[in-house]
Scaffold this active site. Structure first.
Site, PDB file in Angstrom:
ATOM      1  N   CYS A 197      40.695  44.426  48.815  1.00  0.00           N
ATOM      2  CA  CYS A 197      39.873  44.578  47.615  1.00  0.00           C
ATOM      3  C   CYS A 197      39.799  43.229  46.853  1.00  0.00           C
ATOM      4  O   CYS A 197      40.522  42.291  47.193  1.00  0.00           O
ATOM      5  CB  CYS A 197      40.512  45.622  46.718  1.00  0.00           C
ATOM      6  SG  CYS A 197      42.201  45.191  46.342  1.00  0.00           S
TER       7      CYS A 197
ATOM      8  N   CYS B  19      43.133  41.852  45.641  1.00  0.00           N
ATOM      9  CA  CYS B  19      43.978  41.401  46.751  1.00  0.00           C
ATOM     10  C   CYS B  19      43.508  40.034  47.229  1.00  0.00           C
ATOM     11  O   CYS B  19      44.329  39.147  47.519  1.00  0.00           O
ATOM     12  CB  CYS B  19      43.927  42.404  47.902  1.00  0.00           C
ATOM     13  SG  CYS B  19      44.376  44.083  47.422  1.00  0.00           S
TER      14      CYS B  19
END
Lengths: 141, 79
Positions: free
Chosen positions: B10, B13
């Site tokens: 994501c 991340c």
């Protein structure tokens, strides 16, 4: 299991004492049901108590947490103190007027009473947390 | 030194991975950065959420994007 990425809610870490009495098991059952309902995520208090690094760091970094003790012995609270994790929201089930005993046939009305109290104490905490911090464990950026 | 960035991919991340790589480059220290995207592998670390950063097996942060200075502190402590 880590939280699902991009979950819009359910970022409250729920820590139940899960102790060997009706109130301990009420804390556990309420935590399970609130997780299933998407209110928050039950997390492993034993992992924190065992000083397992991933569990301790997770508890240290989470913006929203509720610790639930069945009785005033306060095992969950003491455990968090030993690991030097700030206890953000806290609930003792005997303070709700539920008598501690060894009857593990949990009453539906008491489970609902505990769930309602957990929601209320978390909502009080949430109101005091800035939006950016409250949403920081969701990873949608 | 081995650094792992845990996360399924994501934006947070990815931002964490970027900060880690830049912190390593700026520190000039020798460190390998691996991204871990497999959910079952992530679960082995006992973390509540992602992104998470692991430095030589030690979980340093969970559920947030650590800043480059914070990351540099971790890697310098390990050296």
């Amino acid at each position: 299991m880590p939280q699902d990425c991009c979950a819009p809610e359910g970022n409250v870490m729920i820590l139940a004492c899960s102790g060997g009495s009706n109130v301990g098991q009420l804390s556990n059952q309420a935590a399970v049901e609130l997780t299933q309902e998407g209110f928050g995520k039950m997390f492993c208090l034993a992992g924190i108590g065992g000083h397992l690094n991933g569990f301790v760091q997770s508890a240290a970094d989470i913006p929203q947490m509720v610790a639930i003790d069945g009785c005033s012995l306060g095992c969950a609270k003491a455990l968090l103190e030993h690991t030097e994790i700030p206890n953000k929201s806290y609930l003792v089930l005997t303070d709700l007027g539920i008598e501690k005993n060894k009857d593990f046939k949990l009453k539906r009305e008491e489970i609902e009473k505990v769930k309602k109290a957990i929601r209320e104490v978390c909502n009080q905490e949430q109101a005091a947390i800035p939006m950016a911090e409250a949403g920081s464990s969701s990873c949608c950026g | 030194m081995e650094i792992k960035v845990l996360g399924p991919g994501c934006p947070k991340c990815e931002a964490t991975e970027k900060n880690v790589k830049e912190a390593v480059a700026e520190s000039g220290l020798d460190a390998r950065v691996d991204k871990v995207t497999d959910v079952m592998e992530i679960a082995k670390y006992g973390v509540f959420g992602t992104p998470a950063v692991i430095v030589d097996g030690e979980v340093k942060s969970v559920g947030k994007i650590p800043g480059k200075n914070e990351i540099k502190t971790w890697i310098e402590q390990q050296h």
